[in-house]
Motif scaffolding. Structure first.
Motif, PDB file in Angstrom:
ATOM      1  N   GLY A   1     -82.448  24.766  27.813  1.00 39.55           N
ATOM      2  CA  GLY A   1     -81.760  24.861  26.530  1.00 39.55           C
ATOM      3  C   GLY A   1     -80.335  25.349  26.585  1.00 39.55           C
ATOM      4  N   THR A   2     -79.777  25.454  27.786  1.00 42.77           N
ATOM      5  CA  THR A   2     -78.362  25.816  27.931  1.00 42.77           C
ATOM      6  C   THR A   2     -77.659  24.733  28.731  1.00 42.77           C
ATOM      7  OG1 THR A   2     -78.762  28.199  27.831  1.00 42.77           O
ATOM      8  CG2 THR A   2     -76.730  27.488  28.895  1.00 42.77           C
ATOM      9  N   GLY A   3     -76.498  24.304  28.252  1.00 39.96           N
ATOM     10  CA  GLY A   3     -75.737  23.278  28.952  1.00 39.96           C
ATOM     11  C   GLY A   3     -74.319  23.729  29.223  1.00 39.96           C
ATOM     12  N   ALA A   4     -73.698  23.120  30.230  1.00 40.83           N
ATOM     13  CA  ALA A   4     -72.302  23.393  30.561  1.00 40.83           C
ATOM     14  C   ALA A   4     -71.720  22.162  31.230  1.00 40.83           C
ATOM     15  CB  ALA A   4     -72.169  24.608  31.476  1.00 40.83           C
ATOM     16  N   LYS A   5     -70.451  21.928  30.990  1.00 37.05           N
ATOM     17  CA  LYS A   5     -69.767  20.816  31.645  1.00 37.05           C
ATOM     18  C   LYS A   5     -68.272  21.093  31.650  1.00 37.05           C
ATOM     19  CE  LYS A   5     -68.581  17.765  27.784  1.00 37.05           C
ATOM     20  NZ  LYS A   5     -68.456  16.353  27.390  1.00 37.05           N
ATOM     21  N   PHE A   6     -67.573  20.329  32.466  1.00 39.97           N
ATOM     22  CA  PHE A   6     -66.129  20.196  32.312  1.00 39.97           C
ATOM     23  C   PHE A   6     -65.869  18.715  32.143  1.00 39.97           C
ATOM     24  CE2 PHE A   6     -66.662  19.736  36.959  1.00 39.97           C
ATOM     25  CZ  PHE A   6     -65.939  18.572  37.203  1.00 39.97           C
ATOM     26  N   GLU A   7     -64.714  18.388  31.629  1.00 42.79           N
ATOM     27  CA  GLU A   7     -64.288  16.981  31.591  1.00 42.79           C
ATOM     28  C   GLU A   7     -62.784  16.958  31.778  1.00 42.79           C
ATOM     29  OE1 GLU A   7     -64.796  12.851  29.027  1.00 42.79           O
ATOM     30  OE2 GLU A   7     -65.270  14.767  28.068  1.00 42.79           O
ATOM     31  N   GLU A   8     -62.339  16.109  32.697  1.00 41.42           N
ATOM     32  CA  GLU A   8     -60.917  16.008  33.011  1.00 41.42           C
ATOM     33  C   GLU A   8     -60.632  14.669  33.668  1.00 41.42           C
ATOM     34  OE1 GLU A   8     -59.507  18.156  36.539  1.00 41.42           O
ATOM     35  OE2 GLU A   8     -61.508  19.078  36.662  1.00 41.42           O
ATOM     36  N   ILE A   9     -59.359  14.369  33.822  1.00 38.62           N
ATOM     37  CA  ILE A   9     -58.953  13.060  34.337  1.00 38.62           C
ATOM     38  C   ILE A   9     -58.862  13.065  35.857  1.00 38.62           C
ATOM     39  CG2 ILE A   9     -57.045  11.396  34.448  1.00 38.62           C
ATOM     40  CD1 ILE A   9     -56.493  12.003  31.520  1.00 38.62           C
ATOM     41  N   LEU A  10     -59.521  12.078  36.456  1.00 37.13           N
ATOM     42  CA  LEU A  10     -59.421  11.786  37.886  1.00 37.13           C
ATOM     43  C   LEU A  10     -58.573  10.529  38.046  1.00 37.13           C
ATOM     44  CD1 LEU A  10     -60.462  12.327  40.834  1.00 37.13           C
ATOM     45  CD2 LEU A  10     -62.292  10.691  40.323  1.00 37.13           C
ATOM     46  N   VAL A  11     -57.555  10.615  38.887  1.00 41.71           N
ATOM     47  CA  VAL A  11     -56.668   9.476  39.141  1.00 41.71           C
ATOM     48  C   VAL A  11     -57.147   8.750  40.394  1.00 41.71           C
ATOM     49  CG1 VAL A  11     -54.289   8.734  39.549  1.00 41.71           C
ATOM     50  CG2 VAL A  11     -54.746  10.775  38.152  1.00 41.71           C
ATOM     51  N   VAL A  12     -57.367   7.447  40.286  1.00 42.54           N
ATOM     52  CA  VAL A  12     -57.782   6.622  41.420  1.00 42.54           C
ATOM     53  C   VAL A  12     -56.700   5.570  41.653  1.00 42.54           C
ATOM     54  CG1 VAL A  12     -59.546   5.071  42.348  1.00 42.54           C
ATOM     55  CG2 VAL A  12     -60.213   6.981  40.861  1.00 42.54           C
ATOM     56  N   THR A  13     -56.260   5.425  42.901  1.00 42.72           N
ATOM     57  CA  THR A  13     -55.221   4.467  43.236  1.00 42.72           C
ATOM     58  C   THR A  13     -55.708   3.549  44.361  1.00 42.72           C
ATOM     59  OG1 THR A  13     -54.085   5.604  45.063  1.00 42.72           O
ATOM     60  CG2 THR A  13     -53.621   6.398  42.833  1.00 42.72           C
ATOM     61  N   ASP A  14     -54.847   2.621  44.744  1.00 43.87           N
ATOM     62  CA  ASP A  14     -55.174   1.733  45.864  1.00 43.87           C
ATOM     63  C   ASP A  14     -54.464   2.167  47.150  1.00 43.87           C
ATOM     64  OD1 ASP A  14     -52.582   1.093  45.225  1.00 43.87           O
ATOM     65  OD2 ASP A  14     -53.011  -0.983  44.638  1.00 43.87           O
ATOM     66  N   SER A  15     -54.004   3.412  47.189  1.00 41.58           N
ATOM     67  CA  SER A  15     -53.288   3.924  48.360  1.00 41.58           C
ATOM     68  C   SER A  15     -54.211   4.030  49.571  1.00 41.58           C
ATOM     69  CB  SER A  15     -52.688   5.299  48.058  1.00 41.58           C
ATOM     70  OG  SER A  15     -52.129   5.877  49.213  1.00 41.58           O
ATOM     71  N   ALA A  16     -53.659   3.776  50.754  1.00 42.61           N
ATOM     72  CA  ALA A  16     -54.415   3.941  51.999  1.00 42.61           C
ATOM     73  C   ALA A  16     -54.467   5.401  52.437  1.00 42.61           C
ATOM     74  CB  ALA A  16     -53.792   3.094  53.109  1.00 42.61           C
ATOM     75  N   ASP A  17     -53.604   6.232  51.874  1.00 42.26           N
ATOM     76  CA  ASP A  17     -53.593   7.662  52.166  1.00 42.26           C
ATOM     77  C   ASP A  17     -54.741   8.317  51.396  1.00 42.26           C
ATOM     78  OD1 ASP A  17     -53.194  10.414  52.174  1.00 42.26           O
ATOM     79  OD2 ASP A  17     -51.016  10.269  51.966  1.00 42.26           O
ATOM     80  N   PRO A  18     -55.717   8.926  52.082  1.00 42.32           N
ATOM     81  CA  PRO A  18     -56.869   9.501  51.381  1.00 42.32           C
ATOM     82  C   PRO A  18     -56.489  10.450  50.250  1.00 42.32           C
ATOM     83  CG  PRO A  18     -57.270   9.486  53.737  1.00 42.32           C
ATOM     84  CD  PRO A  18     -55.841   9.073  53.546  1.00 42.32           C
ATOM     85  N   GLU A  19     -55.489  11.321  50.482  1.00 45.77           N
ATOM     86  CA  GLU A  19     -55.137  12.283  49.448  1.00 45.77           C
ATOM     87  C   GLU A  19     -54.468  11.628  48.249  1.00 45.77           C
ATOM     88  OE1 GLU A  19     -53.001  15.635  50.856  1.00 45.77           O
ATOM     89  OE2 GLU A  19     -54.629  16.327  52.168  1.00 45.77           O
ATOM     90  N   GLN A  20     -53.827  10.486  48.481  1.00 46.45           N
ATOM     91  CA  GLN A  20     -53.202   9.767  47.377  1.00 46.45           C
ATOM     92  C   GLN A  20     -54.145   8.729  46.759  1.00 46.45           C
ATOM     93  OE1 GLN A  20     -50.070  10.042  45.806  1.00 46.45           O
ATOM     94  NE2 GLN A  20     -50.190  12.018  46.838  1.00 46.45           N
ATOM     95  N   SER A  21     -55.243   8.432  47.448  1.00 47.51           N
ATOM     96  CA  SER A  21     -56.168   7.412  46.937  1.00 47.51           C
ATOM     97  C   SER A  21     -56.954   7.916  45.734  1.00 47.51           C
ATOM     98  CB  SER A  21     -57.138   6.974  48.039  1.00 47.51           C
ATOM     99  OG  SER A  21     -58.020   8.026  48.392  1.00 47.51           O
ATOM    100  N   ALA A  22     -57.119   9.235  45.619  1.00 51.59           N
ATOM    101  CA  ALA A  22     -57.787   9.834  44.466  1.00 51.59           C
ATOM    102  C   ALA A  22     -57.416  11.308  44.410  1.00 51.59           C
ATOM    103  CB  ALA A  22     -59.301   9.670  44.562  1.00 51.59           C
ATOM    104  N   PHE A  23     -57.154  11.793  43.212  1.00 45.92           N
ATOM    105  CA  PHE A  23     -56.846  13.214  43.026  1.00 45.92           C
ATOM    106  C   PHE A  23     -57.041  13.569  41.557  1.00 45.92           C
ATOM    107  CE2 PHE A  23     -52.957  10.692  42.860  1.00 45.92           C
ATOM    108  CZ  PHE A  23     -52.356  11.083  41.681  1.00 45.92           C
ATOM    109  N   TRP A  24     -57.377  14.837  41.327  1.00 47.93           N
ATOM    110  CA  TRP A  24     -57.469  15.318  39.951  1.00 47.93           C
ATOM    111  C   TRP A  24     -56.062  15.415  39.378  1.00 47.93           C
ATOM    112  CZ3 TRP A  24     -62.083  14.953  37.980  1.00 47.93           C
ATOM    113  CH2 TRP A  24     -63.196  15.092  38.802  1.00 47.93           C
ATOM    114  N   LEU A  25     -55.902  14.982  38.162  1.00 49.04           N
ATOM    115  CA  LEU A  25     -54.576  14.934  37.549  1.00 49.04           C
ATOM    116  C   LEU A  25     -53.919  16.312  37.471  1.00 49.04           C
ATOM    117  CD1 LEU A  25     -52.412  13.298  36.012  1.00 49.04           C
ATOM    118  CD2 LEU A  25     -53.726  13.707  33.909  1.00 49.04           C
ATOM    119  N   ASP A  26     -54.734  17.368  37.294  1.00 53.98           N
ATOM    120  CA  ASP A  26     -54.172  18.703  37.104  1.00 53.98           C
ATOM    121  C   ASP A  26     -55.163  19.735  37.629  1.00 53.98           C
ATOM    122  OD1 ASP A  26     -52.749  20.905  36.275  1.00 53.98           O
ATOM    123  OD2 ASP A  26     -52.661  20.327  34.149  1.00 53.98           O
ATOM    124  N   ASP A  27     -54.703  20.633  38.474  1.00 55.04           N
ATOM    125  CA  ASP A  27     -55.560  21.710  38.969  1.00 55.04           C
ATOM    126  C   ASP A  27     -55.334  23.021  38.228  1.00 55.04           C
ATOM    127  OD1 ASP A  27     -57.148  20.459  40.957  1.00 55.04           O
ATOM    128  OD2 ASP A  27     -55.434  20.429  42.314  1.00 55.04           O
TER     129      ASP A  27
END
Length: 280
Positions: free
Chosen positions: A242-268
Motif C-alpha cells: 500500500g505504499t508506492g514511490a517513483k521518480f520520472e525524468e528524461i533520458l536522452v538516447v542518441t545514435d552516437s558510437a560513444d557509450p557515454e554520449q549514446s544515452a544519458f540522463w538529461l539532468d543530474d
C-alpha cells in the motif's frame, strides 16, 4: 540527434532541461505546502496554478496527485482511477505528484515522491530506486531491447521484494517518448491530456509502426527493439503493502558510437539524485 555543442548541451536539450527543472521546482513548492486535510484535487490544482503563474499554458497531461495507498495504485483497474480524488492527506501518509507541463514548446513529465512527515517505508523505496536508474542507463547504452530492459527492471524489483506498479499504467509502460510541440496561446486537453502532445505521440506511433519501433516502452512485443534515439520520460514505480514511490525524468538516447554520449540522463541535479548523494 545532436546532443552537444563544444561539450555543452544543445539549445534544444537546454529547453527540455529548463522545463523539467521548472516542473520539479513546482513539485517541491507544492510538497512544502501540503498539510493534513489537503485533498488530491486540491494538490493537483495547486500544481496547475503554480505553473500557470509562471507562463505554462499547455500540458502533456494535467497534474496528478496520489495519496496513501493510491501511491501504489491499490485497486486501480480503469484509467479514470488515476485522476485526483477527494482523498485527504494525513500525517505520515505518502504522496506522489506527477506533472507534465509544456513550456515554450518543450515538454517535461516528472514524478515526485514524498510523505507528510516521516514514512520509513517510502524512504526505503526511494533509496532502492537508485539501482533502477543505474540499471536502465547501463542497459540502454548496451543497446538491449526496451522489452528486455523492462524485464530486467522487473527482476530487480522482485529481488528487492517489491511489486511493479508502472505495469498498472495504460499499456504497462515504464516510459514514453516526449518531444517539442507547436506553441499555442491556449491548447485544449482531452481526458487530461493535451491535444498537441497527443498528436505528437500519435505521429510517433505511426512513424514507428512503419519502421518497427514504438514510442511506448512496455513489456509487450511492440517494444522488442533497441532504444530509439530521442527523449524518453522514464518512470520506474515501486510498490509495497500500500505504499508506492517513483521518480520520472528524461533520458536522452542518441545514435552516437560513444557509450557515454549514446544515452544519458538529461539532468543530474534533481531532488531524488541529490537525495541519494546525501545518503552516501
Amino acid at each position: 540527434m545532436t546532443t552537444t555543442v563544444n561539450g555543452e548541451l544543445s539549445t534544444r536539450l537546454r529547453g527540455f532541461r529548463q522545463v523539467q527543472r521548472l516542473a520539479y521546482d513546482c513539485a517541491e513548492a507544492v510538497a512544502a505546502r501540503l498539510e493534513p486535510g489537503v485533498s488530491e484535487r486540491q494538490a493537483a490544482r495547486m500544481q496547475r496554478e503554480w505553473l500557470r503563474a509562471r507562463g505554462v499554458r499547455d500540458w502533456f497531461h494535467l497534474p496528478f496527485a496520489w495519496f496513501g495507498d493510491r501511491t501504489a495504485f491499490t485497486g486501480f483497474r480503469v484509467p479514470f482511477q488515476f485522476f485526483p480524488t477527494d482523498r485527504r492527506l494525513e500525517p505520515g501518509m505518502p504522496f506522489i505528484l506527477d506533472l507534465a507541463p509544456v513550456y515554450e514548446g518543450y515538454t517535461a513529465d516528472i514524478g515526485y515522491s514524498g510523505s507528510l512527515g516521516v514514512n520509513p517505508l517510502q524512504d526505503r523505496l526511494m533509496s532502492d530506486l537508485e539501482a533502477h536508474r543505474e540499471l536502465i542507463l547501463r542497459e540502454v547504452r548496451e543497446r538491449r531491447s526496451l522489452r528486455e530492459i523492462y524485464q530486467d527492471v522487473d527482476r530487480l524489483m522482485v529481488r528487492q521484494g517489491y511489486a511493479n506498479r508502472h505495469r498498472a499504467y495504460p499499456f504497462g509502460v515504464i516510459a514514453h517518448k516526449v518531444d517539442q510541440v507547436k506553441q499555442r496561446r491556449w491548447s485544449p486537453h482531452v481526458f487530461g491530456f493535451g491535444t498537441q502532445a497527443l498528436k505528437g505521440l500519435a505521429a510517433d506511433a505511426l512513424h514507428g509502426h512503419r519502421e518497427g519501433w514504438s514510442p511506448l516502452w512496455s513489456p509487450y512485443r511492440f517494444s522488442d527493439h533497441p532504444p530509439q534515439p530521442g527523449l524518453w520520460a522514464v518512470e520506474p514505480h515501486l510498490g509495497f503493502r500500500g505504499t508506492g514511490a517513483k521518480f520520472e525524468e528524461i533520458l536522452v538516447v542518441t545514435d552516437s558510437a560513444d557509450p557515454e554520449q549514446s544515452a544519458f540522463w538529461l539532468d543530474d541535479d534533481l531532488p531524488h539524485v541529490r537525495r541519494w548523494a546525501e545518503e552516501k
